[in-house]
Design a protein around this motif. Structure first.
Motif, PDB file in Angstrom:
ATOM      1  N   SER A  10       0.910  -1.303  -0.083  1.00  0.00           N
ATOM      2  CA  SER A  10      -0.172  -0.039   0.087  1.00  0.00           C
ATOM      3  C   SER A  10       0.667   1.219  -0.034  1.00  0.00           C
ATOM      4  CB  SER A  10      -0.917   0.089   1.354  1.00  0.00           C
ATOM      5  OG  SER A  10      -1.556  -1.144   1.481  1.00  0.00           O
ATOM      6  N   TYR A  11       0.336   2.133  -0.604  1.00  0.00           N
ATOM      7  CA  TYR A  11       0.905   3.719  -0.280  1.00  0.00           C
ATOM      8  C   TYR A  11       0.028   4.145   0.643  1.00  0.00           C
ATOM      9  CZ  TYR A  11       3.990   3.231  -4.565  1.00  0.00           C
ATOM     10  OH  TYR A  11       5.026   2.767  -5.393  1.00  0.00           O
ATOM     11  N   GLY A  12       0.109   4.523   1.678  1.00  0.00           N
ATOM     12  CA  GLY A  12      -0.892   4.982   2.813  1.00  0.00           C
ATOM     13  C   GLY A  12      -2.085   4.008   2.940  1.00  0.00           C
ATOM     14  N   ALA A  13      -3.125   4.695   2.405  1.00  0.00           N
ATOM     15  CA  ALA A  13      -4.424   3.873   2.581  1.00  0.00           C
ATOM     16  C   ALA A  13      -4.430   3.119   1.353  1.00  0.00           C
ATOM     17  CB  ALA A  13      -5.484   4.646   3.060  1.00  0.00           C
ATOM     18  N   PHE A  14      -3.793   3.558   0.342  1.00  0.00           N
ATOM     19  CA  PHE A  14      -4.181   3.042  -0.950  1.00  0.00           C
ATOM     20  C   PHE A  14      -3.679   1.616  -1.231  1.00  0.00           C
ATOM     21  CE2 PHE A  14      -3.323   2.941  -5.544  1.00  0.00           C
ATOM     22  CZ  PHE A  14      -4.408   2.526  -6.128  1.00  0.00           C
ATOM     23  N   GLN A  15      -4.125   0.643  -1.424  1.00  0.00           N
ATOM     24  CA  GLN A  15      -3.633  -0.627  -1.649  1.00  0.00           C
ATOM     25  C   GLN A  15      -3.152  -0.714  -3.209  1.00  0.00           C
ATOM     26  OE1 GLN A  15      -5.024  -4.082   0.351  1.00  0.00           O
ATOM     27  NE2 GLN A  15      -3.775  -5.522  -0.581  1.00  0.00           N
ATOM     28  N   VAL A  16      -2.025  -0.782  -3.323  1.00  0.00           N
ATOM     29  CA  VAL A  16      -1.563  -0.915  -4.905  1.00  0.00           C
ATOM     30  C   VAL A  16      -1.372  -2.469  -5.430  1.00  0.00           C
ATOM     31  CG1 VAL A  16       0.031   0.059  -6.527  1.00  0.00           C
ATOM     32  CG2 VAL A  16      -0.043   0.917  -4.223  1.00  0.00           C
ATOM     33  N   LEU A  17      -0.765  -3.229  -4.487  1.00  0.00           N
ATOM     34  CA  LEU A  17      -0.479  -4.428  -4.869  1.00  0.00           C
ATOM     35  C   LEU A  17      -1.484  -5.609  -4.144  1.00  0.00           C
ATOM     36  CD1 LEU A  17       3.325  -4.666  -5.757  1.00  0.00           C
ATOM     37  CD2 LEU A  17       1.466  -4.512  -7.219  1.00  0.00           C
ATOM     38  N   GLY A  34      -0.243  -4.676 -18.950  1.00  0.00           N
ATOM     39  CA  GLY A  34      -1.504  -4.322 -18.123  1.00  0.00           C
ATOM     40  C   GLY A  34      -1.691  -3.011 -18.246  1.00  0.00           C
ATOM     41  N   PRO A  35      -3.119  -2.321 -17.935  1.00  0.00           N
ATOM     42  CA  PRO A  35      -3.255  -0.997 -17.988  1.00  0.00           C
ATOM     43  C   PRO A  35      -2.405  -0.348 -17.097  1.00  0.00           C
ATOM     44  CG  PRO A  35      -5.377  -2.215 -17.431  1.00  0.00           C
ATOM     45  CD  PRO A  35      -4.016  -3.266 -17.403  1.00  0.00           C
ATOM     46  N   SER A  36      -2.159   1.136 -17.643  1.00  0.00           N
ATOM     47  CA  SER A  36      -1.747   2.254 -16.760  1.00  0.00           C
ATOM     48  C   SER A  36      -2.385   2.103 -15.174  1.00  0.00           C
ATOM     49  CB  SER A  36      -1.773   3.439 -17.376  1.00  0.00           C
ATOM     50  OG  SER A  36      -1.138   4.470 -16.732  1.00  0.00           O
ATOM     51  N   GLY A  37      -1.460   2.278 -14.252  1.00  0.00           N
ATOM     52  CA  GLY A  37      -1.739   2.200 -12.938  1.00  0.00           C
ATOM     53  C   GLY A  37      -2.328   0.927 -12.555  1.00  0.00           C
ATOM     54  N   SER A  38      -1.847  -0.054 -13.070  1.00  0.00           N
ATOM     55  CA  SER A  38      -2.292  -1.532 -12.420  1.00  0.00           C
ATOM     56  C   SER A  38      -1.247  -1.925 -11.531  1.00  0.00           C
ATOM     57  CB  SER A  38      -2.459  -2.622 -13.586  1.00  0.00           C
ATOM     58  OG  SER A  38      -1.533  -2.604 -14.539  1.00  0.00           O
ATOM     59  N   GLY A  39      -0.098  -1.349 -11.435  1.00  0.00           N
ATOM     60  CA  GLY A  39       0.839  -1.730 -10.537  1.00  0.00           C
ATOM     61  C   GLY A  39       2.106  -2.367 -10.834  1.00  0.00           C
ATOM     62  N   LYS A  40       2.244  -2.159 -12.260  1.00  0.00           N
ATOM     63  CA  LYS A  40       3.561  -3.179 -12.910  1.00  0.00           C
ATOM     64  C   LYS A  40       4.849  -2.478 -12.400  1.00  0.00           C
ATOM     65  CE  LYS A  40       2.125  -1.696 -17.083  1.00  0.00           C
ATOM     66  NZ  LYS A  40       1.062  -0.689 -16.885  1.00  0.00           N
ATOM     67  N   SER A  41       4.851  -1.086 -12.455  1.00  0.00           N
ATOM     68  CA  SER A  41       5.939  -0.531 -12.059  1.00  0.00           C
ATOM     69  C   SER A  41       6.443  -0.857 -10.388  1.00  0.00           C
ATOM     70  CB  SER A  41       6.186   1.005 -12.126  1.00  0.00           C
ATOM     71  OG  SER A  41       6.179   1.212 -13.759  1.00  0.00           O
ATOM     72  N   THR A  42       5.294  -0.602  -9.704  1.00  0.00           N
ATOM     73  CA  THR A  42       5.389  -0.630  -8.071  1.00  0.00           C
ATOM     74  C   THR A  42       5.792  -2.295  -7.999  1.00  0.00           C
ATOM     75  OG1 THR A  42       3.484   0.685  -7.729  1.00  0.00           O
ATOM     76  CG2 THR A  42       4.029  -0.787  -6.274  1.00  0.00           C
ATOM     77  N   LEU A  43       5.503  -3.460  -8.696  1.00  0.00           N
ATOM     78  CA  LEU A  43       5.836  -4.654  -8.455  1.00  0.00           C
ATOM     79  C   LEU A  43       7.362  -4.772  -8.866  1.00  0.00           C
ATOM     80  CD1 LEU A  43       4.848  -7.783  -7.768  1.00  0.00           C
ATOM     81  CD2 LEU A  43       4.474  -8.031 -10.300  1.00  0.00           C
TER      82      LEU A  43
HETATM   83  P1  ADP Z   1       1.557   0.973 -13.687  1.00  0.00           P
HETATM   84  O1  ADP Z   1       3.288   1.035 -13.503  1.00  0.00           O
HETATM   85  O2  ADP Z   1       1.191  -0.287 -13.999  1.00  0.00           O
HETATM   86  O3  ADP Z   1       1.311   2.119 -14.642  1.00  0.00           O
HETATM   87  P2  ADP Z   1       2.192   1.882 -11.006  1.00  0.00           P
HETATM   88  O4  ADP Z   1       3.026   0.929 -10.317  1.00  0.00           O
HETATM   89  O5  ADP Z   1       3.011   3.079 -11.337  1.00  0.00           O
HETATM   90  O6  ADP Z   1       1.391   1.344 -12.354  1.00  0.00           O
HETATM   91  O7  ADP Z   1       1.048   2.514 -10.086  1.00  0.00           O
HETATM   92  C1  ADP Z   1       0.211   1.781  -9.365  1.00  0.00           C
HETATM   93  C2  ADP Z   1      -0.676   2.862  -8.296  1.00  0.00           C
HETATM   94  O8  ADP Z   1      -0.252   3.289  -7.602  1.00  0.00           O
HETATM   95  C3  ADP Z   1      -1.278   3.818  -9.467  1.00  0.00           C
HETATM   96  O9  ADP Z   1      -2.702   4.038  -8.964  1.00  0.00           O
HETATM   97  C4  ADP Z   1      -0.407   4.977  -8.952  1.00  0.00           C
HETATM   98  O10 ADP Z   1      -1.115   6.273  -8.915  1.00  0.00           O
HETATM   99  C5  ADP Z   1      -0.106   4.658  -7.643  1.00  0.00           C
HETATM  100  N1  ADP Z   1       1.179   5.129  -7.023  1.00  0.00           N
HETATM  101  C6  ADP Z   1       2.386   4.830  -7.759  1.00  0.00           C
HETATM  102  N2  ADP Z   1       3.492   5.281  -7.076  1.00  0.00           N
HETATM  103  C7  ADP Z   1       2.742   5.767  -5.857  1.00  0.00           C
HETATM  104  C8  ADP Z   1       3.551   6.586  -4.787  1.00  0.00           C
HETATM  105  N3  ADP Z   1       4.799   6.805  -4.724  1.00  0.00           N
HETATM  106  N4  ADP Z   1       2.636   7.170  -4.102  1.00  0.00           N
HETATM  107  C9  ADP Z   1       1.172   6.889  -4.031  1.00  0.00           C
HETATM  108  N5  ADP Z   1       0.770   6.284  -5.326  1.00  0.00           N
HETATM  109  C10 ADP Z   1       1.439   5.773  -6.160  1.00  0.00           C
END
Ligand code: ADP
Ligand code: MG
Length: 242
Positions: A10-17, A34-43
């Motif tokens: 999670s980023y704060g309260a927002f669950q990303v993965l 996968g679509p933009s914002g789906s969590g690929k970069s985060t993974l």
């Molecule tokens: P992708 O690479 O698939 O486009 P990301 O992993 O970049 O997706 O982002 C996934 C979600 O996490 C998005 O909703 C994005 O807005 C959010 N997010 C990414 N980085 C941060 C961050 N540093 N703080 C808060 N939210 C983030």
């Protein structure tokens, strides 16, 4: 080589993965789309310890990423990372971009590092540019240098995050060609990319992410060859990019 097991982030309260589980075996090439914002970069960032995660486990060649005892600098040296934006050191020559971490992290002598750097630049077709600075190169050339720089650490695996999406179209192939060659030489690779031509050519598996979950993880042949077997979201996505 890379084991991802039930990872939540999670980023704060927002669950990303949510409950991400997959693995990349030695020599395997896995494409993540996968679509933009789906969590690929985060993974990808969690794999390289650039982002912490709250639950689950990731290991690289048996070393746990989340373990406080793990030396993160050493771990990052073992996994090469190539980003969308090339992030070369602007004040260093191309050769020094490749050599600096070899000297500082791997403790190579300057001459050993230079020899290795020149060999790698040769491999990505950039040897003739060794004396230049990043700003003197095209985007495609900079990205090839970034790949060579990551390889200079002798990584056990390479992570790519949309390495061609910031490039002008005519430069995409020169970068993909380097990646294809790397894959054919047996490098273990996890690549976030929407270049499905690349996926068809060299991927072993394709992962599709949606809203923080891995919703497809299957052999390339299955992913491309059996659209009826795909989830609705993956089908929609594929219909837009193919
Ligand atoms: P992708 O690479 O698939 O486009 P990301 O992993 O970049 O997706 O982002 C996934 C979600 O996490 C998005 O909703 C994005 O807005 C959010 N997010 C990414 N980085 C941060 C961050 N540093 N703080 C808060 N939210 C983030
Ligand atoms: Mg991304």
């Amino acid at each position: 080589m890379i084991e991802i097991s039930h990872v939540d982030k999670s980023y704060g309260a927002f669950q990303v993965l949510t409950d991400c589980t997959t693995q990349v075996r030695k020599g395997e090439v896995v494409v993540v789309c996968g679509p933009s914002g789906s969590g690929k970069s985060t993974l990808i960032k969690c794999v390289n310890a650039l982002e912490p995660f709250q639950r689950g486990r990731i290991t690289i060649d048996g070393v746990s990423v989340g373990d406080p005892k793990t030396d993160l600098n050493k771990l990052r040296a073992r996994v090469g990372m190539v980003f969308q934006h090339f992030e070369l050191f602007p004040h260093l020559s191309i050769e020094d971009n490749l050599s600096i971490a070899q000297v500082k992290v791997l403790r190579r002598s300057a001459s050993e590092a230079r020899t290795a750097s020149m060999a790698l630049l040769q491999r990505v077709g950039m040897r003739a540019h060794a004396h230049k600075f990043p700003s003197q190169l095209s985007g495609g050339q900079q990205q090839r240098v970034a790949i060579a720089r990551a390889l200079a650490m002798n990584p056990v695996a390479m992570l790519f995050d949309e390495p061609t999406s910031a490039l002008d179209p005519e430069m995409v192939n020169e970068v993909l060609d380097v990646m294809v060659e790397l894959a054919r030489e047996g490098m273990t690779m996890m690549c976030v990319t929407h270049e499905m031509g690349f996926a068809r050519k060299v991927a072993n598996r394709v992962i599709f992410m949606d809203r923080g979950r891995i919703v497809e993880d299957c052999a390339k042949e299955e992913f491309f060859g059996n659209p009826a077997g795909r989830s609705d979201r993956a089908r929609q996505f594929l219909s837009k990019i193919l």
